[in-house]
Design a protein around this motif. Structure first.
Motif, short mmCIF file in Angstrom:
data_model
loop_
_atom_site.label_atom_id
_atom_site.label_comp_id
_atom_site.label_asym_id
_atom_site.label_seq_id
_atom_site.Cartn_x
_atom_site.Cartn_y
_atom_site.Cartn_z
N MET A 1 0.84 -1.23 0.07
CA MET A 1 -0.11 -0.02 0.18
C MET A 1 1.01 1.36 -0.10
SD MET A 1 -2.94 0.95 2.80
CE MET A 1 -4.17 2.38 2.37
N ARG A 2 0.45 2.32 -0.92
CA ARG A 2 1.32 3.42 -1.09
C ARG A 2 1.44 4.01 0.61
NH1 ARG A 2 -0.48 7.07 -5.80
NH2 ARG A 2 1.37 7.90 -5.15
N LEU A 3 2.50 4.93 0.69
CA LEU A 3 2.81 5.53 1.91
C LEU A 3 1.52 6.84 2.09
CD1 LEU A 3 4.07 6.06 4.61
CD2 LEU A 3 5.86 7.72 3.24
N VAL A 4 1.18 7.43 0.96
CA VAL A 4 0.36 8.53 1.03
C VAL A 4 -0.87 7.83 1.43
CG1 VAL A 4 -0.63 10.14 -0.21
CG2 VAL A 4 1.38 9.85 -0.47
N LEU A 5 -1.44 6.95 0.96
CA LEU A 5 -2.87 6.08 1.16
C LEU A 5 -2.58 5.68 2.88
CD1 LEU A 5 -3.56 4.22 -1.99
CD2 LEU A 5 -4.26 6.36 -1.29
N GLN A 6 -1.37 5.19 3.27
CA GLN A 6 -1.61 4.90 4.68
C GLN A 6 -1.64 6.00 5.57
OE1 GLN A 6 2.15 2.56 5.35
NE2 GLN A 6 1.47 1.01 3.76
#
Length: 457
Positions: A1-6
């Motif tokens: 999962m992308r860091l921004v989404l996390q």
């Protein structure tokens, strides 16, 4: 999962928790505000009745004070206006069949859900009764009692939540959206860092990164730049070392070729001459077909085979013909030699593009070795019926020589790349030493081996 989404997901969880905490606080505050309204209603009514009590006492001074109770005409519209909605006020001592005077409870709001009413009633409990004396100087003037209607209190709390939850929800969404944009903007340089790492994986070690304001990302970007510089320096040093090793190997091959030619060649020629002489002498002195003549003939045949093998060895040890004849002529000779070996060989097409007349030296020798090795592998290890050898000179900005060999013999490019033998490994080292690259890929009906050699080398 992308860091921004996390980060955005965690932010939404935090916003949801804060929204829930704000809702609980609003519920408690709304429920407790009923107690404040009860106390305020009791205070206002007691002050109004105190004025009414003293006025009646002065107007009717000939009557006993105990006959003034309960205070006459206190249940008026003015008194009801002093009572907050959902609050009931009662005068003590009360008259016979006298009911509490309640504030307007209609229109407080919609009926709350049962679970909300049960939860609030269980957790927060009932409201306390507020008592206020009519007069502090006259203890017999009576007392005002104020109580909160439980259903009205819960309805008030529910209305307060509904009025404030929309604002809180909009604020939460706005905070989440703005914070998400801020997080995405802050982490945007990470994409350039990842792109730089991907370019480094492709061999472009020195990659420029844009200016990064975030201190942590700037440190990561600086580390990536330093790593790229070190890798580029190591690659350059490896190329220099490989070129030096190739030069040393070429010198050793030339020295070995001279030794073989001068020593073995002369001795083998002498042996052949002696054997021929013995065979001729034995044939003159004895009858033909004697054992001595046969032995001499066998020695001559073995010597000739050794001389032929030595010539082939010397041909491989010496410089490739590309350094002497030029690249174009050597490639034509290479293809003709393969074509002339057998009629069952696959068809070999030679495609020369661009001016190759001035391509000589190490570049020409490397291109010749690549073509030689790829043709050998295609002829020996595949069932190809057609092989295309394409040499293309690319001008600016590449200024490089492209050597491509394609066949239609099938094969798995990934397996070939992983299990490359010493031939392809040596060719790859030669190309890398000149700053080029070699790739093995899937062609339309077989494999394609391509080498790019900078002409500046």
């Amino acid at each position: 999962m992308r860091l921004v989404l996390q980060l955005v997901a965690r932010l939404l969880v935090i916003v949801a928790l804060c929204l829930g905490a704000a809702t609980i606080w609003a519920t408690i505050d709304a429920y407790r505000s009923v107690d404040r309204s009860t106390s305020a209603s009791a205070e206002r009514v007691s002050q109004a009745l105190e004025a009414l009590y003293w006025r009646e006492l002065l107007l009717r001074s000939n009557r006993m004070r105990d006959q003034l109770l309960p205070a006459p005409d206190w249940r008026t519209i003015e008194t009801m206006g002093l009572i907050s909605p959902g609050i009931c006020v009662q005068f003590e001592p009360s008259g016979a069949f006298e009911k509490p005077l309640c504030g307007q409870s209609k229109g407080i709001g919609t009926a709350p859900p049962r679970w909300f009413a049960a939860t609030v009633q269980t957790v927060l409990g009932n409201h306390a009764t507020v008592s206020r004396p009519i007069s502090a100087r006259a203890a017999t003037a009576g007392t005002v009692l104020a109580n909160a209607d439980p259903q009205a209190a819960i309805a008030l709390a529910w209305r307060h939540i509904l009025e404030n939850i929309h604002v809180a929800l909009l604020m939460a969404l706005a905070i989440a959206l703005l914070a998400s944009l801020a997080i995405a903007h802050t982490l945007a340089p990470a994409r350039s860092i990842v792109s730089a790492l991907q370019r480094m994986a492709d061999g472009q070690y020195r990659t420029a990164l844009p200016r990064i304001r975030s201190m942590e990302l700037a440190m990561i970007g600086q580390a990536v730049s330093d790593l790229g510089d070190r890798l580029a320096q190591a690659q350059e040093e490896r190329a220099v070392l490989t070129r030096r090793l190739l030069e040393i190997r070429s010198d050793e091959r030339r020295a070995l070729a001279r030794e073989l030619h001068d020593e073995f060649g002369q001795n083998l020629t002498a042996i052949l001459a002696f054997a021929t002489t013995i065979e001729a002498s034995a044939g003159d002195k004895y009858a033909a077909g004697t054992e001595i003549a046969q032995d001499a003939r066998m020695i001559s045949q073995a010597t000739r085979r050794i001389i032929a093998c030595l010539r082939d060895t010397l041909k491989r040890l010496r410089h490739p013909p590309a350094e002497e004849l030029g690249l174009e002529a050597s490639l034509v000779d290479l293809v003709d030699s393969w074509r002339s070996q057998a009629t069952t060989q696959p068809m070999i097409q030679l495609d020369l593009q661009g001016d190759l007349a001035d391509v000589r030296g190490t570049v020409a020798a490397t291109a010749y070795r690549v073509a030689q090795e790829c043709l050998t592998n295609a002829l020996r290890h595949s069932a190809a019926r057609e092989i295309v050898l394409r040499i293309e000179r690319r001008t600016e900005p590449e200024n490089a020589l492209l050597v491509r060999v394609e066949d239609d013999g099938g094969g798995d490019a990934a397996k070939v790349a992983q299990s490359a033998g010493f031939g392809l490994t040596g060719v790859s080292e030669r190309v890398a030493a000149l700053g080029g690259s070699l790739s093995i890929a899937r062609a339309s009906r077989g494999l394609s081996v391509a080498a790019t050699i900078p002409l500046a080398a």
